[in-house]
Design a protein around this motif. Structure first.
Motif, short mmCIF file in Angstrom:
data_model
loop_
_atom_site.label_atom_id
_atom_site.label_comp_id
_atom_site.label_asym_id
_atom_site.label_seq_id
_atom_site.Cartn_x
_atom_site.Cartn_y
_atom_site.Cartn_z
N ALA A 1 40.90 28.07 45.26
CA ALA A 1 40.12 28.51 44.10
C ALA A 1 40.06 30.03 44.02
O ALA A 1 40.24 30.63 42.95
N PHE A 2 39.82 30.66 45.16
CA PHE A 2 39.73 32.13 45.24
C PHE A 2 41.03 32.77 44.75
O PHE A 2 41.04 33.61 43.85
N THR A 3 42.12 32.37 45.36
CA THR A 3 43.41 33.00 45.06
C THR A 3 43.85 32.71 43.63
O THR A 3 44.41 33.59 42.96
N GLY A 4 43.60 31.50 43.15
CA GLY A 4 43.96 31.17 41.78
C GLY A 4 43.22 32.04 40.79
O GLY A 4 43.82 32.51 39.79
N ALA A 5 41.94 32.27 41.02
CA ALA A 5 41.16 33.10 40.11
C ALA A 5 41.64 34.55 40.13
O ALA A 5 41.70 35.22 39.08
N VAL A 6 41.96 35.05 41.32
CA VAL A 6 42.47 36.42 41.43
C VAL A 6 43.80 36.55 40.68
O VAL A 6 44.01 37.51 39.91
N ARG A 7 44.70 35.60 40.88
CA ARG A 7 45.99 35.64 40.20
C ARG A 7 45.83 35.62 38.68
O ARG A 7 46.48 36.37 37.96
N ASP A 8 44.94 34.73 38.22
CA ASP A 8 44.73 34.62 36.78
C ASP A 8 44.18 35.91 36.20
O ASP A 8 44.60 36.37 35.13
N HIS A 9 43.22 36.51 36.91
CA HIS A 9 42.61 37.74 36.39
C HIS A 9 43.61 38.89 36.36
O HIS A 9 43.69 39.64 35.38
N LEU A 10 44.38 39.03 37.43
CA LEU A 10 45.35 40.13 37.48
C LEU A 10 46.49 39.92 36.49
O LEU A 10 47.04 40.89 35.94
N ALA B 1 46.11 38.53 33.59
CA ALA B 1 45.55 38.87 32.28
C ALA B 1 45.18 40.33 32.16
O ALA B 1 45.12 40.88 31.05
N HIS B 2 44.93 40.98 33.30
CA HIS B 2 44.50 42.38 33.31
C HIS B 2 45.32 43.14 34.35
O HIS B 2 44.80 43.54 35.39
N PRO B 3 46.59 43.36 34.11
CA PRO B 3 47.48 43.93 35.13
C PRO B 3 47.13 45.36 35.55
O PRO B 3 47.59 45.82 36.60
N ASP B 4 46.32 46.06 34.77
CA ASP B 4 45.98 47.44 35.11
C ASP B 4 44.72 47.56 35.96
O ASP B 4 44.35 48.66 36.36
N VAL B 5 44.08 46.45 36.25
CA VAL B 5 42.83 46.48 37.02
C VAL B 5 43.10 46.93 38.46
O VAL B 5 44.04 46.45 39.10
N VAL B 6 42.29 47.86 38.94
CA VAL B 6 42.37 48.28 40.34
C VAL B 6 41.04 48.11 41.06
O VAL B 6 40.99 48.17 42.29
N ASP B 7 39.95 47.94 40.32
CA ASP B 7 38.64 47.75 40.92
C ASP B 7 38.53 46.31 41.42
O ASP B 7 38.54 45.37 40.62
N PRO B 8 38.43 46.10 42.74
CA PRO B 8 38.42 44.72 43.25
C PRO B 8 37.25 43.91 42.77
O PRO B 8 37.32 42.67 42.74
N ARG B 9 36.17 44.56 42.36
CA ARG B 9 35.02 43.79 41.87
C ARG B 9 35.37 43.00 40.62
O ARG B 9 34.81 41.92 40.38
N LYS B 10 36.32 43.52 39.85
CA LYS B 10 36.69 42.86 38.60
C LYS B 10 37.30 41.48 38.85
O LYS B 10 37.10 40.56 38.06
N TYR B 11 38.07 41.35 39.94
CA TYR B 11 38.68 40.05 40.20
C TYR B 11 37.96 39.27 41.29
O TYR B 11 38.13 38.05 41.40
N LEU B 12 37.12 39.95 42.07
CA LEU B 12 36.36 39.21 43.08
C LEU B 12 35.20 38.43 42.46
O LEU B 12 34.80 37.39 43.00
N VAL B 13 34.69 38.90 41.33
CA VAL B 13 33.62 38.15 40.66
C VAL B 13 34.12 36.77 40.21
O VAL B 13 33.52 35.74 40.54
N PRO B 14 35.24 36.69 39.45
CA PRO B 14 35.72 35.34 39.10
C PRO B 14 36.19 34.54 40.31
O PRO B 14 36.08 33.31 40.32
N ALA B 15 36.69 35.22 41.34
CA ALA B 15 37.11 34.50 42.55
C ALA B 15 35.91 33.86 43.24
O ALA B 15 35.95 32.70 43.66
N ARG B 16 34.84 34.61 43.35
CA ARG B 16 33.62 34.08 43.98
C ARG B 16 33.03 32.94 43.15
O ARG B 16 32.59 31.92 43.70
N GLU B 17 33.07 33.09 41.83
CA GLU B 17 32.55 32.03 40.96
C GLU B 17 33.40 30.77 41.07
O GLU B 17 32.87 29.65 41.06
N ALA B 18 34.72 30.93 41.17
CA ALA B 18 35.60 29.77 41.32
C ALA B 18 35.29 29.03 42.62
O ALA B 18 35.26 27.79 42.65
N MET B 19 35.05 29.77 43.69
CA MET B 19 34.70 29.13 44.96
C MET B 19 33.35 28.43 44.87
O MET B 19 33.17 27.33 45.39
#
Length: 283
Positions: free
Chosen positions: A241-250, A252-270
Protein backbone atom coordinates in the motif's frame (compact mmCIF):
# COMPACT_ATOMS: atom_id res chain seq x y z
CA UNK A 1 -3.39 5.24 26.28
CA UNK A 2 -0.70 3.15 28.01
CA UNK A 3 0.78 0.29 26.04
CA UNK A 4 -1.24 -2.88 26.49
CA UNK A 5 0.84 -6.04 27.07
CA UNK A 6 0.68 -8.43 24.12
CA UNK A 7 -0.27 -11.31 26.39
CA UNK A 8 -3.26 -9.32 27.65
CA UNK A 9 -4.44 -8.49 24.12
CA UNK A 10 -4.10 -12.15 23.14
CA UNK A 11 -6.00 -13.32 26.22
CA UNK A 12 -8.86 -10.91 25.49
CA UNK A 13 -9.43 -12.07 21.92
CA UNK A 14 -8.80 -15.72 22.71
CA UNK A 15 -11.51 -15.73 25.36
CA UNK A 16 -13.90 -14.47 22.67
CA UNK A 17 -12.70 -17.00 20.07
CA UNK A 18 -11.25 -14.15 18.03
CA UNK A 19 -7.88 -12.87 16.91
CA UNK A 20 -5.70 -9.78 17.00
CA UNK A 21 -3.65 -8.46 14.11
CA UNK A 22 0.04 -7.60 14.48
CA UNK A 23 1.50 -5.20 11.91
CA UNK A 24 5.17 -4.73 11.04
CA UNK A 25 6.70 -1.32 11.70
CA UNK A 26 9.57 -0.17 9.50
CA UNK A 27 9.23 3.63 9.50
CA UNK A 28 7.50 6.18 11.69
CA UNK A 29 4.79 6.36 9.04
CA UNK A 30 4.09 2.64 9.50
CA UNK A 31 3.53 3.14 13.23
CA UNK A 32 1.32 6.18 12.68
CA UNK A 33 -0.72 4.32 10.07
CA UNK A 34 -1.27 1.32 12.35
CA UNK A 35 -2.50 3.58 15.15
CA UNK A 36 -4.72 5.55 12.76
CA UNK A 37 -6.22 2.40 11.26
CA UNK A 38 -6.91 0.90 14.69
CA UNK A 39 -8.56 4.12 15.87
CA UNK A 40 -10.68 4.31 12.71
CA UNK A 41 -12.33 0.95 13.34
CA UNK A 42 -12.07 0.83 17.13
CA UNK A 43 -10.00 -2.35 17.29
CA UNK A 44 -6.85 -3.33 19.22
CA UNK A 45 -3.64 -4.06 17.35
CA UNK A 46 0.01 -4.93 17.90
CA UNK A 47 2.91 -2.92 16.51
CA UNK A 48 5.79 -5.26 15.86
CA UNK A 49 9.38 -4.51 14.92
CA UNK A 50 11.43 -7.28 13.35
CA UNK A 51 15.14 -7.92 13.57
CA UNK A 52 15.36 -7.03 9.87
CA UNK A 53 13.76 -3.65 10.59
CA UNK A 54 16.30 -3.09 13.35
CA UNK A 55 19.09 -3.84 10.87
CA UNK A 56 17.57 -1.30 8.49
CA UNK A 57 17.88 1.29 11.27
CA UNK A 58 21.58 0.61 11.68
CA UNK A 59 21.24 -2.16 14.21
CA UNK A 60 19.99 0.17 16.95
CA UNK A 61 16.60 -0.81 18.33
CA UNK A 62 16.20 2.16 20.66
CA UNK A 63 15.13 4.89 18.21
CA UNK A 64 12.54 2.93 16.23
CA UNK A 65 11.22 1.32 19.42
CA UNK A 66 10.87 4.69 21.14
CA UNK A 67 9.06 6.13 18.13
CA UNK A 68 6.64 3.21 17.88
CA UNK A 69 5.97 3.25 21.62
CA UNK A 70 5.35 7.00 21.58
CA UNK A 71 2.84 6.65 18.74
CA UNK A 72 1.08 3.80 20.54
CA UNK A 73 0.86 5.69 23.83
CA UNK A 74 -0.59 8.75 22.09
CA UNK A 75 -3.30 6.65 20.44
CA UNK A 76 -6.82 6.11 21.74
CA UNK A 77 -6.71 2.50 20.50
CA UNK A 78 -5.42 -0.40 22.66
CA UNK A 79 -1.99 -1.11 21.16
CA UNK A 80 0.85 -3.43 22.13
CA UNK A 81 4.54 -3.48 21.20
CA UNK A 82 6.18 -6.72 20.05
CA UNK A 83 9.74 -7.57 18.95
CA UNK A 84 9.46 -9.99 16.03
CA UNK A 85 11.62 -12.70 14.41
CA UNK A 86 14.54 -12.24 16.78
CA UNK A 87 17.49 -14.49 15.99
CA UNK A 88 20.21 -12.57 17.81
CA UNK A 89 20.47 -13.27 21.56
CA UNK A 90 21.91 -9.78 22.00
CA UNK A 91 18.82 -8.20 20.44
CA UNK A 92 16.57 -10.43 22.54
CA UNK A 93 18.15 -9.09 25.70
CA UNK A 94 17.29 -5.49 24.79
CA UNK A 95 13.54 -6.18 24.64
CA UNK A 96 12.70 -5.46 28.27
CA UNK A 97 14.69 -2.21 28.38
CA UNK A 98 12.97 -0.81 25.26
CA UNK A 99 9.38 -1.25 26.37
CA UNK A 100 8.46 -4.53 24.68
CA UNK A 101 6.03 -6.78 26.50
CA UNK A 102 6.61 -9.66 24.09
CA UNK A 103 9.13 -11.13 21.70
CA UNK A 104 9.09 -13.76 18.98
CA UNK A 105 12.31 -15.74 19.26
CA UNK A 106 13.00 -17.45 15.95
CA UNK A 107 15.12 -20.59 16.10
CA UNK A 108 13.09 -22.27 13.34
CA UNK A 109 16.06 -22.73 11.03
CA UNK A 110 17.87 -24.86 13.61
CA UNK A 111 17.34 -28.59 13.85
CA UNK A 112 14.60 -29.61 16.26
CA UNK A 113 16.83 -30.34 19.24
CA UNK A 114 18.76 -27.08 18.93
CA UNK A 115 15.53 -25.17 18.36
CA UNK A 116 14.10 -26.54 21.60
CA UNK A 117 17.27 -25.79 23.56
CA UNK A 118 17.65 -22.22 22.28
CA UNK A 119 13.96 -21.42 22.63
CA UNK A 120 13.71 -22.83 26.15
CA UNK A 121 16.58 -20.59 27.18
CA UNK A 122 14.91 -17.56 25.55
CA UNK A 123 11.66 -18.38 27.35
CA UNK A 124 13.42 -18.74 30.69
CA UNK A 125 15.14 -15.40 30.18
CA UNK A 126 11.93 -13.70 29.05
CA UNK A 127 9.71 -15.05 31.80
CA UNK A 128 12.16 -13.89 34.46
CA UNK A 129 11.51 -10.38 33.13
CA UNK A 130 7.79 -10.67 32.55
CA UNK A 131 8.10 -10.98 28.76
CA UNK A 132 5.61 -13.07 26.76
CA UNK A 133 7.51 -15.28 24.31
CA UNK A 134 6.38 -16.58 20.92
CA UNK A 135 8.36 -19.14 18.94
CA UNK A 136 8.09 -20.91 15.61
CA UNK A 137 7.99 -24.54 14.60
CA UNK A 138 7.76 -26.20 11.20
CA UNK A 139 9.32 -29.17 9.45
CA UNK A 140 13.04 -28.56 8.93
CA UNK A 141 14.88 -30.14 6.00
CA UNK A 142 18.51 -31.20 5.94
CA UNK A 143 18.23 -35.00 5.63
CA UNK A 144 20.14 -36.73 2.83
CA UNK A 145 21.81 -33.50 1.77
CA UNK A 146 18.57 -31.50 1.63
CA UNK A 147 19.19 -27.88 2.62
CA UNK A 148 17.45 -26.57 5.74
CA UNK A 149 13.95 -25.32 4.96
CA UNK A 150 12.37 -22.22 6.39
CA UNK A 151 9.23 -23.09 8.33
CA UNK A 152 7.13 -21.20 5.81
CA UNK A 153 8.47 -22.77 2.62
CA UNK A 154 5.50 -23.94 0.53
CA UNK A 155 4.74 -27.60 1.28
CA UNK A 156 6.21 -27.46 4.77
CA UNK A 157 3.80 -28.07 7.62
CA UNK A 158 3.95 -28.14 11.42
CA UNK A 159 3.26 -31.57 12.91
CA UNK A 160 0.69 -31.48 15.79
CA UNK A 161 2.40 -34.14 17.89
CA UNK A 162 5.77 -32.45 17.51
CA UNK A 163 4.15 -29.11 18.31
CA UNK A 164 2.71 -30.49 21.55
CA UNK A 165 6.12 -31.79 22.62
CA UNK A 166 7.79 -28.54 21.58
CA UNK A 167 5.44 -26.37 23.64
CA UNK A 168 5.83 -28.65 26.65
CA UNK A 169 9.64 -28.67 26.39
CA UNK A 170 10.11 -24.94 25.77
CA UNK A 171 7.33 -23.34 27.80
CA UNK A 172 6.49 -20.84 25.04
CA UNK A 173 3.46 -18.59 25.39
CA UNK A 174 2.44 -18.81 21.71
CA UNK A 175 3.42 -20.85 18.70
CA UNK A 176 3.83 -19.69 15.10
CA UNK A 177 2.97 -22.61 12.84
CA UNK A 178 3.42 -23.44 9.16
CA UNK A 179 0.02 -24.15 7.63
CA UNK A 180 0.34 -22.82 4.09
CA UNK A 181 1.16 -19.12 4.27
CA UNK A 182 4.44 -17.65 3.08
CA UNK A 183 6.30 -14.47 3.96
CA UNK A 184 6.55 -11.57 1.48
CA UNK A 185 3.58 -12.50 -0.71
CA UNK A 186 2.32 -9.51 -2.70
CA UNK A 187 -0.72 -11.36 -4.04
CA UNK A 188 -3.41 -12.75 -1.77
CA UNK A 189 -3.55 -16.26 -3.18
CA UNK A 190 -2.46 -18.50 -0.29
CA UNK A 191 -4.63 -21.47 0.66
CA UNK A 192 -4.35 -22.62 4.26
CA UNK A 193 -4.71 -26.08 5.73
CA UNK A 194 -7.65 -25.48 8.06
CA UNK A 195 -7.86 -29.10 9.15
CA UNK A 196 -4.26 -28.86 10.31
CA UNK A 197 -4.96 -25.59 12.13
CA UNK A 198 -7.74 -27.28 14.07
CA UNK A 199 -5.50 -30.24 14.88
CA UNK A 200 -2.77 -27.90 16.11
CA UNK A 201 -5.27 -25.94 18.20
CA UNK A 202 -6.38 -29.19 19.84
CA UNK A 203 -2.80 -30.39 20.33
CA UNK A 204 -1.28 -27.38 22.08
CA UNK A 205 -2.54 -25.26 24.99
CA UNK A 206 -1.08 -21.96 23.74
CA UNK A 207 -2.35 -19.49 21.11
CA UNK A 208 -1.42 -20.13 17.48
CA UNK A 209 0.18 -17.46 15.31
CA UNK A 210 -0.13 -17.09 11.53
CA UNK A 211 2.88 -15.48 9.88
CA UNK A 212 2.78 -14.35 6.26
CA UNK A 213 -0.87 -13.28 6.44
CA UNK A 214 -0.52 -10.57 3.78
CA UNK A 215 -0.88 -13.26 1.12
CA UNK A 216 -3.98 -14.85 2.66
CA UNK A 217 -7.42 -13.87 1.30
CA UNK A 218 -10.02 -12.49 3.70
CA UNK A 219 -12.21 -15.62 3.71
CA UNK A 220 -9.16 -17.80 4.35
CA UNK A 221 -8.19 -15.59 7.29
CA UNK A 222 -11.70 -15.79 8.75
CA UNK A 223 -11.68 -19.57 8.40
CA UNK A 224 -8.21 -19.78 9.97
CA UNK A 225 -9.37 -17.79 12.98
CA UNK A 226 -12.46 -19.97 13.32
CA UNK A 227 -10.17 -23.02 13.19
CA UNK A 228 -7.89 -21.72 15.95
CA UNK A 229 -5.52 -18.91 14.89
CA UNK A 230 -5.24 -16.11 17.45
CA UNK A 231 -2.45 -13.75 16.31
CA UNK A 232 -2.37 -12.71 12.65
CA UNK A 233 0.91 -11.17 11.42
CA UNK A 234 0.79 -8.67 8.53
CA UNK A 235 3.74 -6.86 6.98
CA UNK A 236 4.00 -6.94 3.20
CA UNK A 237 0.44 -5.67 2.70
CA UNK A 238 1.42 -2.39 4.37
CA UNK A 239 4.50 -2.04 2.19
CA UNK A 240 2.44 -2.76 -0.93
CA UNK A 241 0.00 0.00 0.00
CA UNK A 242 2.81 2.40 0.93
CA UNK A 243 4.83 1.89 -2.22
CA UNK A 244 1.80 1.94 -4.49
CA UNK A 245 0.68 5.28 -3.12
CA UNK A 246 4.17 6.76 -3.49
CA UNK A 247 4.41 5.55 -7.09
CA UNK A 248 0.99 6.93 -7.95
CA UNK A 249 1.75 10.32 -6.43
CA UNK A 250 5.13 10.69 -8.11
CA UNK A 251 3.70 9.59 -11.45
CA UNK A 252 1.04 12.29 -11.17
CA UNK A 253 3.43 14.88 -9.74
CA UNK A 254 6.88 14.13 -11.21
CA UNK A 255 8.39 17.42 -10.00
CA UNK A 256 7.68 16.79 -6.32
CA UNK A 257 10.76 16.66 -4.10
CA UNK A 258 9.20 17.25 -0.67
CA UNK A 259 8.76 13.76 0.83
CA UNK A 260 5.80 14.92 2.89
CA UNK A 261 3.80 15.28 -0.31
CA UNK A 262 3.97 11.56 -1.05
CA UNK A 263 4.33 10.24 2.48
CA UNK A 264 0.90 11.60 3.41
CA UNK A 265 -0.95 9.46 0.83
CA UNK A 266 1.39 6.56 1.59
CA UNK A 267 0.55 6.72 5.30
CA UNK A 268 -3.16 7.02 4.52
CA UNK A 269 -3.00 3.99 2.20
CA UNK A 270 -1.41 1.95 4.98
CA UNK A 271 -4.00 3.14 7.50
CA UNK A 272 -6.74 1.96 5.17
CA UNK A 273 -5.07 -1.41 4.83
CA UNK A 274 -4.74 -1.72 8.60
CA UNK A 275 -8.40 -0.83 9.10
CA UNK A 276 -9.45 -3.43 6.55
CA UNK A 277 -7.43 -6.26 8.08
CA UNK A 278 -8.63 -5.37 11.57
CA UNK A 279 -12.27 -5.65 10.52
CA UNK A 280 -11.49 -9.05 8.96
CA UNK A 281 -9.72 -10.53 11.99
CA UNK A 282 -11.94 -8.96 14.67
CA UNK A 283 -15.35 -8.08 13.15
Amino acid sequence: MPLVPTGELIARVRSADGAVAAFNVITLEHAEAIAAGAERVGRPAILQISENAVKFHGGDLSAVAAAAAAVARASSAPLGLHLDHVVSPDLLRTAHTEGFSSVMFDASKLNYGDNVKATAEAVRWGHERGIWVEAELGRVGGKDGEPPLDAHTPGVRTDPAEAAAYVADTGVDALAVAVGSTHAMTRRTATLDHTLITALRDAVPVPLVLHGSSGVPDDELRAAIAAGMTKINIGTALNTAFTGAVRDHLAAHPDVVDPRKYLVPAREAMAGTVAHFLTVVSP
